[in-house]
Write an enzyme that holds these catalytic residues in place. Structure first.
Site, mmCIF file in Angstrom:
data_model
loop_
_atom_site.group_PDB
_atom_site.id
_atom_site.type_symbol
_atom_site.label_atom_id
_atom_site.label_comp_id
_atom_site.label_asym_id
_atom_site.label_seq_id
_atom_site.Cartn_x
_atom_site.Cartn_y
_atom_site.Cartn_z
ATOM 1 N N GLY A 18 58.124 179.739 -52.052
ATOM 2 C CA GLY A 18 57.617 178.983 -50.901
ATOM 3 C C GLY A 18 58.665 178.030 -50.351
ATOM 4 O O GLY A 18 59.474 177.497 -51.112
ATOM 5 N N GLY A 121 61.630 178.015 -57.015
ATOM 6 C CA GLY A 121 60.691 177.467 -57.985
ATOM 7 C C GLY A 121 60.694 178.348 -59.225
ATOM 8 O O GLY A 121 61.604 179.167 -59.431
ATOM 9 N N ASP A 147 55.401 171.160 -55.506
ATOM 10 C CA ASP A 147 54.429 170.881 -56.569
ATOM 11 C C ASP A 147 54.958 169.916 -57.633
ATOM 12 O O ASP A 147 54.184 169.354 -58.395
ATOM 13 C CB ASP A 147 54.003 172.185 -57.269
ATOM 14 C CG ASP A 147 53.419 173.187 -56.304
ATOM 15 O OD1 ASP A 147 52.931 172.773 -55.239
ATOM 16 O OD2 ASP A 147 53.466 174.405 -56.601
ATOM 17 N N GLU A 242 44.161 171.389 -55.314
ATOM 18 C CA GLU A 242 43.638 172.757 -55.176
ATOM 19 C C GLU A 242 43.351 173.407 -56.531
ATOM 20 O O GLU A 242 42.528 174.313 -56.637
ATOM 21 C CB GLU A 242 44.619 173.630 -54.373
ATOM 22 C CG GLU A 242 45.980 173.777 -55.047
ATOM 23 C CD GLU A 242 46.963 174.645 -54.270
ATOM 24 O OE1 GLU A 242 46.595 175.207 -53.226
ATOM 25 O OE2 GLU A 242 48.116 174.766 -54.737
ATOM 26 N N GLN A 294 51.667 170.373 -45.680
ATOM 27 C CA GLN A 294 52.403 169.685 -46.741
ATOM 28 C C GLN A 294 53.792 170.267 -46.970
ATOM 29 O O GLN A 294 54.662 169.629 -47.547
ATOM 30 C CB GLN A 294 51.627 169.768 -48.071
ATOM 31 C CG GLN A 294 50.358 168.985 -48.047
ATOM 32 C CD GLN A 294 49.351 169.487 -49.067
ATOM 33 O OE1 GLN A 294 49.219 168.923 -50.134
ATOM 34 N NE2 GLN A 294 48.628 170.540 -48.750
HETATM 35 O O1 F6P Z 1 54.199 176.245 -54.864
HETATM 36 C C1 F6P Z 1 54.083 175.670 -53.610
HETATM 37 C C2 F6P Z 1 52.752 176.000 -52.988
HETATM 38 O O2 F6P Z 1 52.689 175.372 -51.716
HETATM 39 C C3 F6P Z 1 51.532 175.621 -53.831
HETATM 40 O O3 F6P Z 1 51.247 174.255 -53.800
HETATM 41 C C4 F6P Z 1 50.481 176.507 -53.234
HETATM 42 O O4 F6P Z 1 49.475 176.815 -54.176
HETATM 43 C C5 F6P Z 1 51.251 177.758 -52.892
HETATM 44 O O5 F6P Z 1 52.609 177.385 -52.804
HETATM 45 C C6 F6P Z 1 50.838 178.423 -51.616
HETATM 46 O O6 F6P Z 1 51.628 179.540 -51.439
HETATM 47 P P1 F6P Z 1 51.533 180.479 -50.170
HETATM 48 O O7 F6P Z 1 52.256 179.807 -49.040
HETATM 49 O O8 F6P Z 1 52.192 181.732 -50.584
HETATM 50 O O9 F6P Z 1 50.091 180.678 -49.869
#
Ligand code: F6P
Length: 368
Positions: A18, A121, A147, A242, A294
Site C-alpha cells: 500500500g 511493508g 500502520d 478496523e 489516511q
Molecule cells: O497496511 C496499510 C493499510 O492501509 C491498512 O491499514 C489497511 O487495512 C490496508 O492497507 C488496506 O489495503 P487496500 O488499500 O489494499 O485495501
C-alpha cells in the site's frame, strides 16, 4: 555479520504494498545520494514486484525526483498483489499462480542493476528477503506502512501523516457531535495493530478507543456513554480500529482478496459498533469510515524527514554491503537490522504501555 562490498554501479529501487505518505521522500533522497554522492545510476522499478516480472523499469535521475518531496503516493506506482514467487498468470482464460521469480531475476540481470532497494511493508519485505535468500541477490529494505506495525523500527514513515489526518477528522467530528448531541464513531485503519486508533483517539480526545489488542464488550462501551450522559456530557466520540473485535466475536472482514499479500480486507466494525450503541443507548449515532484518506495527501514534516533519512541510509547500506538488511529508526539514530528479523514479528500496542495506562487514567474506555 559477513558483509560483501560489491563494485556497485547501478542500483534499482522498488515500492511495494500500500502507498504511504513519504515514499517519494525516500525515492528522492535515494536518487540524490546515489547519483550525487556515489556517482551511481538508478533504475526505478514500476508498479512493485510486477515491474520486475514484466520488465517495467525506467532510469531515475535528479530531474525525475525534482519537486516530489511534498507529494503523497509513489511516483513509481505500487501494488499489493504481484508476488514473483506466487504470480497471477492467465492460462486458458483462468488465473493460475506460478513461481516466476526466475523471470524477475533474468530482468534484474538484464537491467544491469547490482543491488535493489525495496520500500515496503511486511509483505514486500518478505519477498525482498526471499530474493536475497533464494538467489543471493543484494537487497536492502526500507520499512513503510501507515500502520506502524513493524517491530524492527521505532516508527514507520507514513504513520505520522495518517495519525494527523485521523486526528483532524476527530476534531471535525467533535463539531457535529457537540452541536447535535450525538455519538460519533470514527473507524480508522491499522490492520491488526491499534496504533492509529490509539494515538489519534488520544490526540483528538476520544471517550472510547477500541483497538485489536483489547477485545471490547459492547455493554462496557454503552456504560461509558451512559455514564457521560449522567454527568451532563451530551455527546461522545468513539474511535474504532478496523481490526478491533468484540470479546465474543471476530474481526469484521469486508472482503477476502485471495491474490493480495494480505488475504483479508478489514472494514465495517465501525458500523457494527454504531448500530449497537445507538440501539442500546437510544442516542443518535453516526459512523464515519475514514478509509484511504489516511493514506493520501502530503506527508507531514516528520514523514518527509524520516523518509529522506531512510532513503539516504538505504543507499549507504548498499555501499557498505549490508545486504539482506533493512534500515530502521532507532531513535535518535538510523540503524540496520537483518530483514529476516524485521519481518518476523508484528509490533502491536503493548497493553502495559504508559500510553494505555495514561488513557485509562484520564478516563478513556477501551470497552473492557
Ligand atoms: O497496511 C496499510 C493499510 O492501509 C491498512 O491499514 C489497511 O487495512 C490496508 O492497507 C488496506 O489495503 P487496500 O488499500 O489494499 O485495501
Amino acid at each position: 555479520m559477513n558483509r560483501r562490498r560489491l563494485n556497485v554501479k547501478k542500483i534499482g529501487i522498488l515500492t511495494g504494498g500500500g502507498d504511504a505518505p513519504g515514499i517519494n521522500a525516500v525515492i528522492r533522497a535515494a536518487v540524490k545520494v546515489a547519483t550525487g554522492d556515489y556517482g551511481l545510476q538508478v533504475i526505478g522499478v514500476e508498479q512493485g514486484f510486477g515491474g520486475l516480472v514484466e520488465n517495467r523499469m525506467r532510469r531515475l535521475t535528479s530531474k525525475e525526483v525534482r519537486g516530489i518531496l511534498p507529494r503523497g503516493g509513489t511516483i513509481l506506482g505500487t501494488t499489493n498483489r504481484d508476488n514473483p514467487f506466487h504470480y497471477p498468470c492467465r492460462e486458458n482464460g483462468e488465473v493460475v499462480f506460478k513461481d516466476v521469480s526466475a523471470q524477475a531475476m533474468a530482468n534484474i540481470k538484464a537491467s544491469g542493476m547490482n543491488a535493489l532497494i525495496v520500500v515496503g511493508g511486511d509483505g514486500s519485505l518478505k519477498i525482498a528477503n526471499q530474493l536475497y535468500e533464494r538467489y543471493g541477490f543484494p537487497v536492502v529494505g526500507v520499512p513503510k506502512t501507515i500502520d506502524n506495525d513493524l517491530s524492527a523500527t521505532d516508527q514507520t514513515f507514513g504513520f505520522d501523516t495518517a495519525l494527523t489526518t485521523a486526528t483532524e477528522a476527530i476534531d471535525k467530528l467533535h463539531t457535529t457531535a457537540e452541536s447535535h448531541y450525538r455519538i460519533m464513531v470514527l473507524e480508522v485503519m491499522g490492520r491488526y495493530a491499534g496504533w492509529i486508533a490509539l494515538q489519534s483517539g488520544l490526540a483528538g480526545g476520544a471517550d472510547v478507543i477500541l483497538i485489536p489488542e483489547i477485545p471490547f464488550d459492547i455493554n462496557k462501551v454503552c456504560e461509558k456513554i451512559e455514564e457521560r450522559h449522567a454527568k451532563g456530557k451530551a455527546f461522545s466520540i468513539i474511535v474504532v480500529a478496523e481490526g478491533a473485535k468484540p470479546v465474543d466475536g471476530d474481526m469484521v472482514v469486508a472482503k477476502i482478496v485471495k491474490d493480495s499479500f494480505e488475504q483479508i480486507r478489514l472494514g465495517g466494525v465501525g458500523n457494527l459498533v454504531g448500530e449497537q450503541v445507538e440501539k442500546s443507548t437510544g442516542i443518535e449515532t453516526r459512523v464515519t469510515i475514514l478509509g484511504h484518506l489516511q493514506r493520501g495527501g502530503s506527508p507531514t514534516p516528520f514523514d518527509r524527514i524520516l523518509g529522506s533519512r531512510l532513503g539516504a541510509a538505504a543507499v549507504n547500506a548498499v555501499m557498505d554491503g549490508r545486504f539482506g538488511e533493512m534500515v530502521c529508526l532507532r531513535t535518535p539514530h538510523i540503524a540496520t537490522v537483518p530483514l529476516a528479523e524485521a519481518i518476523g514479528e508484528m509490533r502491536r500496542v503493548p497493553l502495559g504501555s504508559d500510553m494505555v495506562r495514561m488513557a485509562r487514567q484520564i478516563g478513556v474506555s477501551f470497552g473492557d
